[in-house]
Every structure is written in C-alpha cells, then in structure tokens.
Design a protein around this motif. Structure first.
Motif, PDB file in Angstrom:
ATOM      1  N   UNK A 184      18.590  48.224  35.629  1.00 55.60           N
ATOM      2  CA  UNK A 184      18.562  46.804  35.948  1.00 55.60           C
ATOM      3  C   UNK A 184      19.747  46.048  35.386  1.00 55.60           C
ATOM      4  N   UNK A 185      20.142  46.356  34.157  1.00 53.62           N
ATOM      5  CA  UNK A 185      21.262  45.650  33.537  1.00 53.62           C
ATOM      6  C   UNK A 185      22.563  45.900  34.304  1.00 53.62           C
ATOM      7  N   UNK A 186      22.772  47.142  34.740  1.00 48.23           N
ATOM      8  CA  UNK A 186      23.978  47.464  35.499  1.00 48.23           C
ATOM      9  C   UNK A 186      24.008  46.687  36.806  1.00 48.23           C
ATOM     10  N   UNK A 187      22.891  46.665  37.499  1.00 44.30           N
ATOM     11  CA  UNK A 187      22.807  45.941  38.763  1.00 44.30           C
ATOM     12  C   UNK A 187      23.093  44.460  38.565  1.00 44.30           C
ATOM     13  N   UNK A 188      22.533  43.883  37.518  1.00 46.13           N
ATOM     14  CA  UNK A 188      22.725  42.450  37.267  1.00 46.13           C
ATOM     15  C   UNK A 188      24.205  42.133  37.035  1.00 46.13           C
ATOM     16  N   UNK A 189      24.867  42.929  36.214  1.00 46.12           N
ATOM     17  CA  UNK A 189      26.289  42.681  35.942  1.00 46.12           C
ATOM     18  C   UNK A 189      27.118  42.835  37.210  1.00 46.12           C
ATOM     19  N   UNK A 190      26.855  43.881  37.988  1.00 41.77           N
ATOM     20  CA  UNK A 190      27.624  44.097  39.214  1.00 41.77           C
ATOM     21  C   UNK A 190      27.446  42.922  40.164  1.00 41.77           C
ATOM     22  N   UNK A 191      26.216  42.454  40.342  1.00 41.97           N
ATOM     23  CA  UNK A 191      26.000  41.324  41.246  1.00 41.97           C
ATOM     24  C   UNK A 191      26.669  40.065  40.713  1.00 41.97           C
ATOM     25  N   UNK A 192      26.602  39.835  39.395  1.00 36.81           N
ATOM     26  CA  UNK A 192      27.207  38.639  38.819  1.00 36.81           C
ATOM     27  C   UNK A 192      28.727  38.643  38.967  1.00 36.81           C
ATOM     28  N   UNK A 193      29.362  39.773  38.729  1.00 41.07           N
ATOM     29  CA  UNK A 193      30.818  39.830  38.823  1.00 41.07           C
ATOM     30  C   UNK A 193      31.292  39.727  40.276  1.00 41.07           C
ATOM     31  N   UNK A 194      30.547  40.312  41.190  1.00 41.97           N
ATOM     32  CA  UNK A 194      30.922  40.171  42.596  1.00 41.97           C
ATOM     33  C   UNK A 194      30.723  38.744  43.086  1.00 41.97           C
ATOM     34  N   UNK A 195      29.630  38.130  42.699  1.00 45.77           N
ATOM     35  CA  UNK A 195      29.378  36.741  43.104  1.00 45.77           C
ATOM     36  C   UNK A 195      30.433  35.809  42.522  1.00 45.77           C
ATOM     37  N   UNK A 196      30.837  36.074  41.290  1.00 52.13           N
ATOM     38  CA  UNK A 196      31.876  35.245  40.673  1.00 52.13           C
ATOM     39  C   UNK A 196      33.209  35.410  41.385  1.00 52.13           C
ATOM     40  N   UNK A 197      33.494  36.602  41.914  1.00 52.58           N
ATOM     41  CA  UNK A 197      34.730  36.793  42.671  1.00 52.58           C
ATOM     42  C   UNK A 197      34.690  35.990  43.962  1.00 52.58           C
ATOM     43  N   UNK A 198      33.530  35.897  44.588  1.00 50.70           N
ATOM     44  CA  UNK A 198      33.368  35.025  45.753  1.00 50.70           C
ATOM     45  C   UNK A 198      33.713  33.586  45.376  1.00 50.70           C
ATOM     46  N   UNK A 199      33.192  33.117  44.238  1.00 55.07           N
ATOM     47  CA  UNK A 199      33.494  31.762  43.790  1.00 55.07           C
ATOM     48  C   UNK A 199      34.983  31.599  43.493  1.00 55.07           C
ATOM     49  N   UNK A 200      35.592  32.643  42.943  1.00 53.46           N
ATOM     50  CA  UNK A 200      37.029  32.580  42.643  1.00 53.46           C
ATOM     51  C   UNK A 200      37.848  32.388  43.915  1.00 53.46           C
ATOM     52  N   UNK A 201      37.366  32.947  45.024  1.00 55.07           N
ATOM     53  CA  UNK A 201      38.064  32.779  46.298  1.00 55.07           C
ATOM     54  C   UNK A 201      38.053  31.332  46.764  1.00 55.07           C
ATOM     55  N   UNK A 202      37.181  30.500  46.187  1.00 53.48           N
ATOM     56  CA  UNK A 202      37.076  29.090  46.558  1.00 53.48           C
ATOM     57  C   UNK A 202      37.818  28.180  45.583  1.00 53.48           C
ATOM     58  N   UNK A 203      38.551  28.761  44.638  1.00 49.28           N
ATOM     59  CA  UNK A 203      39.342  27.969  43.691  1.00 49.28           C
ATOM     60  C   UNK A 203      40.629  27.486  44.352  1.00 49.28           C
ATOM     61  N   UNK A 204      41.295  26.497  43.757  1.00 48.32           N
ATOM     62  CA  UNK A 204      42.605  26.089  44.270  1.00 48.32           C
ATOM     63  C   UNK A 204      43.562  27.282  44.343  1.00 48.32           C
ATOM     64  N   UNK A 205      44.480  27.244  45.291  1.00 47.13           N
ATOM     65  CA  UNK A 205      45.291  28.412  45.631  1.00 47.13           C
ATOM     66  C   UNK A 205      46.036  29.010  44.443  1.00 47.13           C
ATOM     67  N   UNK A 206      46.621  28.177  43.578  1.00 52.05           N
ATOM     68  CA  UNK A 206      47.426  28.700  42.484  1.00 52.05           C
ATOM     69  C   UNK A 206      46.652  29.594  41.548  1.00 52.05           C
ATOM     70  N   UNK A 207      45.541  29.105  41.018  1.00 56.62           N
ATOM     71  CA  UNK A 207      44.750  29.908  40.080  1.00 56.62           C
ATOM     72  C   UNK A 207      44.028  31.024  40.823  1.00 56.62           C
ATOM     73  N   UNK A 208      43.660  30.778  42.072  1.00 63.59           N
ATOM     74  CA  UNK A 208      43.017  31.824  42.869  1.00 63.59           C
ATOM     75  C   UNK A 208      43.937  33.037  43.003  1.00 63.59           C
ATOM     76  N   UNK A 209      45.192  32.797  43.328  1.00 62.37           N
ATOM     77  CA  UNK A 209      46.134  33.900  43.473  1.00 62.37           C
ATOM     78  C   UNK A 209      46.392  34.594  42.148  1.00 62.37           C
ATOM     79  N   UNK A 210      46.411  33.829  41.081  1.00 59.19           N
ATOM     80  CA  UNK A 210      46.618  34.409  39.756  1.00 59.19           C
ATOM     81  C   UNK A 210      45.530  35.422  39.424  1.00 59.19           C
ATOM     82  N   UNK A 211      44.314  35.116  39.827  1.00 63.44           N
ATOM     83  CA  UNK A 211      43.189  36.010  39.571  1.00 63.44           C
ATOM     84  C   UNK A 211      43.185  37.184  40.543  1.00 63.44           C
ATOM     85  N   UNK A 212      43.340  36.901  41.830  1.00 59.35           N
ATOM     86  CA  UNK A 212      43.189  37.940  42.850  1.00 59.35           C
ATOM     87  C   UNK A 212      44.295  38.985  42.807  1.00 59.35           C
TER      88      UNK A 212
END
Length: 392
Positions: free
Chosen positions: A80-108
């Motif tokens: 369960x812990x592994x699944x929770x972390x994987x879902x949280x990190x993937x969901x956060x990457x989705x949110x990162x795609x919605x950041x302003x372009x400069x910081x978004x590109x820095x992360x991606x």
C-alpha cells in the motif's frame, strides 16, 4: 523500455503487476524503513511507473488517468505504501505540467525529476527583491525522501487587499526533512513534515494555486486524459486506487490462509468449509466489487469530460468526490471484515493482513476521503446550496 515511446494501456499495468511479488516481499522492510527501499525505487524508475503523467516530449509515458489508476491498483496488491507514493508523485507531475512555462520546463527537462505539492503549510512568505523569503513547516509530504522538487503552499497578497494561496516551487534539497512520520498506517510512505528556513524563492517559481488547479497554463499539446480532467477529482480517484488494490490483496491473503486451518474452539477442522467463512468472505468480496465499479465509473466519467463530452458542473464534481470517498470506505470495511475473521494469527507483524488493515484505516483518515464531509457536501449541492469545501 524506451522512454517517451508510444505504449498501450496494458504495458505499464502489466509492468506494475510483475512487481507485485517483490513488493510483497519488501512490504515489511518498507514499513520498518518508513520509506521505499532503494531496490523498489530503482525498479519503479526503470519501469517508467514514476513517469506516467510526464509528457512524451520530455521522456515520459503521457499515460491516461485510467492507466495510472490501474497501475496504482496493481502496486497496492503488493504494498500500500508503494502504491500511495507512486500515485502521489505521478499526480504531482500532472500538476507540474500546469505550472508557468519557465519553472515547468525546469522540472520536466531534468532526468528522473519528481515533485510533490504540499498545501497544508504553517508559515510565512515575505516579499523581497526578486521574489520571496519563506519560512514554515509542511506536514504530510508523502514521498519526501524520493523527490527532487516540492511545491509549498502559502498565502500571498493578491493585490486587492486580500490573500490567496500560492505554490512556491523549490528544490527538495533546500528543505529540512523532519523525522516525524512515526505512525500506525501507511508507515512506508515517508510522509514526513518538511521545513523551510529563510529560503529565497524567485518570482518565476511562484504560481497561484488557482492557476494550477484550473489547468489554464497547460501546453496545448497535452490534450485529453488526464490533463483536461478536473484536477481535484482526478487526484482523489487516482489515489483511491490504493484502497482498491489493498482490499483485493486482503481477499487473496484471506483465501490463502484458510487452507489447512480450522476454527479454534469449534468443531470445524477446515475453515474453508465453515458457513461463517463463506458469509464473511462473500460480504467482503461484494463490497470490494461495489467499490471497484464506483471507482472505474468515476474514472470513465472524468475521461469523458476530458474529451469534451458534457459539462463539468459543481454537482458533478461533488458527486464524483463523494462516490470515491464512499468506495474507499467500502474497501476499508471489507478489509476489516477479513481481518476480524482471521483470528489471533492476524496480529503477527509477519502476517500481511494486519498491515493491510492498518493501511486501509490510514487512507480513510485522509481529509479527501472523510465520508461525513463528502456526504454533507453532496447533500448540500443536491438541495441547491454551496458545498462548503475549499477545493472543488
């Protein structure tokens, strides 16, 4: 696997399923470490399962909401812990795609980048030349030992005499991870608090929370699911897959443990032949089946909305949240039934069913899955009232 290559829905789901036996073997170690073992992190990265929502243009899989849901469901059958972390990190990457372009590109553009967002901060953001100086503590930072970036939520002046929450995007290495995740459930999620001490954040790494949740800054080439799904509902349903996978695992474990066992202080020499076993197992299975149907229906509805089919009104958004919370609690009830029917041996730390039961309780403690809160909101909108929720 070639990063960024076209791939069918079944490919990452099959990869996740193949990891289940090893995740089960490491589940107790994960709990003891209070984070994912290095071997698990390496396998997740090599399989691409931490890049589900990263765009193909940056080496990710650009998978659908359904794919991410089913990947996390499979992983939860192992841990369960592994699944929770994987879902949280993937969901956060989705949110990162919605950041302003400069910081978004820095992360991606950073290889193996990962990010987490934390809204429940207690701190301050002081305006200084070129940005802000922030101080504070943010609890429940799941995956804190496995990230390269973090978005910290704090209120900032909105220019109209008020304040609105914003995300301050900072390198994870700039924060202090507090050793305060000593808990009875989801022990391996390393959901520690993090602290910032006089940390400078440039203006280009500050984004209003409303902008991120609305998805208005998403790149035009990120179409369909998940990127055009309502983000709050996409988050709650994808993370809920953990409860479904754990409940499925509990059924598997319970069935396996009935073999060759009797029921103490009864005349039943074979537990599998006792009517009480049949009744309890069937009841649990029906609750898990009902939860499965509710959750998959929610995923399908969100994906239809992402494709532009139908309006996304408040009543729809609240109903989805309530159905997801209801499904999560059905999973917990099923697990509790099986744990209670497993006898004294279920208390052993070596018995996976006790860990599943504690983890199932833990997910129900999450504010997003508080059933009374969601039921109240749903009832309110059914009667034409506001839902009384901060994030819809």
């Amino acid at each position: 696997m070639t990063r960024g290559a076209e791939m069918t829905h079944d490919d990452p789901v099959a990869r996740a399923a193949r990891l289940v036996p090893r995740l089960r073997e490491r589940a107790r170690e994960t709990e003891t470490l209070r984070r994912l073992p290095d071997e698990t992190v390496g396998e997740l990265r090599a399989s691409g399962l931490l890049d589900l929502f990263k765009p193909r243009s940056h080496g990710g899989l650009q998978a659908s909401l359904r794919t991410a849901f089913e990947v996390a469901t499979q992983l939860a059958r192992g841990c369960g812990s592994t699944s929770w972390i994987v879902s949280q990190l993937n969901l956060a990457m989705w949110m990162a795609c919605a950041l302003p372009e400069g910081v978004r590109e820095e992360i991606l553009r950073q290889p193996d980048s990962s990010i987490l967002f934390a809204l429940l901060g207690r701190g301050s953001a002081e305006r200084v030349a070129g940005g802000y100086k922030i101080n504070g503590v943010w609890p429940f930072c799941s995956g804190s030992h496995h990230i390269t970036w973090i978005g910290l939520g704090l209120p900032v002046e909105d220019g109209r005499g008020g304040a609105a929450p914003a995300f301050f995007i900072v390198p994870a290495s700039a924060l202090e991870i507090l050793d305060d995740w000593h808990v009875s459930g989801f022990c391996g999620t390393c959901s520690n608090s993090t602290a910032a001490h006089d940390l400078f954040v440039p203006d280009r790494r500050v984004a209003p929370v409303s902008t991120v949740f609305s998805g208005e800054l998403l790149s035009p080439d990120l179409t369909g699911s998940p990127y055009r799904c309502p983000i709050v509902q996409g988050i709650v349903v994808t993370a809920a897959s953990c409860a479904l996978g754990m409940a499925q695992a509990a059924i598997e474990v319970f069935k396996a443990q009935t073999e060759g066992r009797g029921i103490s202080f009864t005349l039943y020499e074979k537990k599998a032949e006792a009517p009480v076993t049949h009744l309890l197992l069937a009841e649990a299975a029906m609750k898990v089946r009902a939860a499965d149907l509710l959750l998959h229906a929610a995923v399908e509805e969100l994906e239809r909305r992402a494709a532009g089919a139908g309006a996304t009104d408040v009543e729809f958004l609240i109903r989805i949240r309530t159905e997801v919370a209801f499904a999560v609690h059905l999973c917990r009830e099923a697990v509790e039934t099986l744990f209670g029917a497993s006898g004294g041996s279920a208390l052993a730390l070596s018995n996976p069913i006790q860990r599943i039961a504690r983890d199932a309780r833990a997910i129900c403690q999450h504010a997003a899955y508080c059933l009374p809160t969601n039921l109240e909101a749903h009832g309110r909108v059914m009667l034409g009232l506001s839902p009384n929720l901060s994030f819809i």
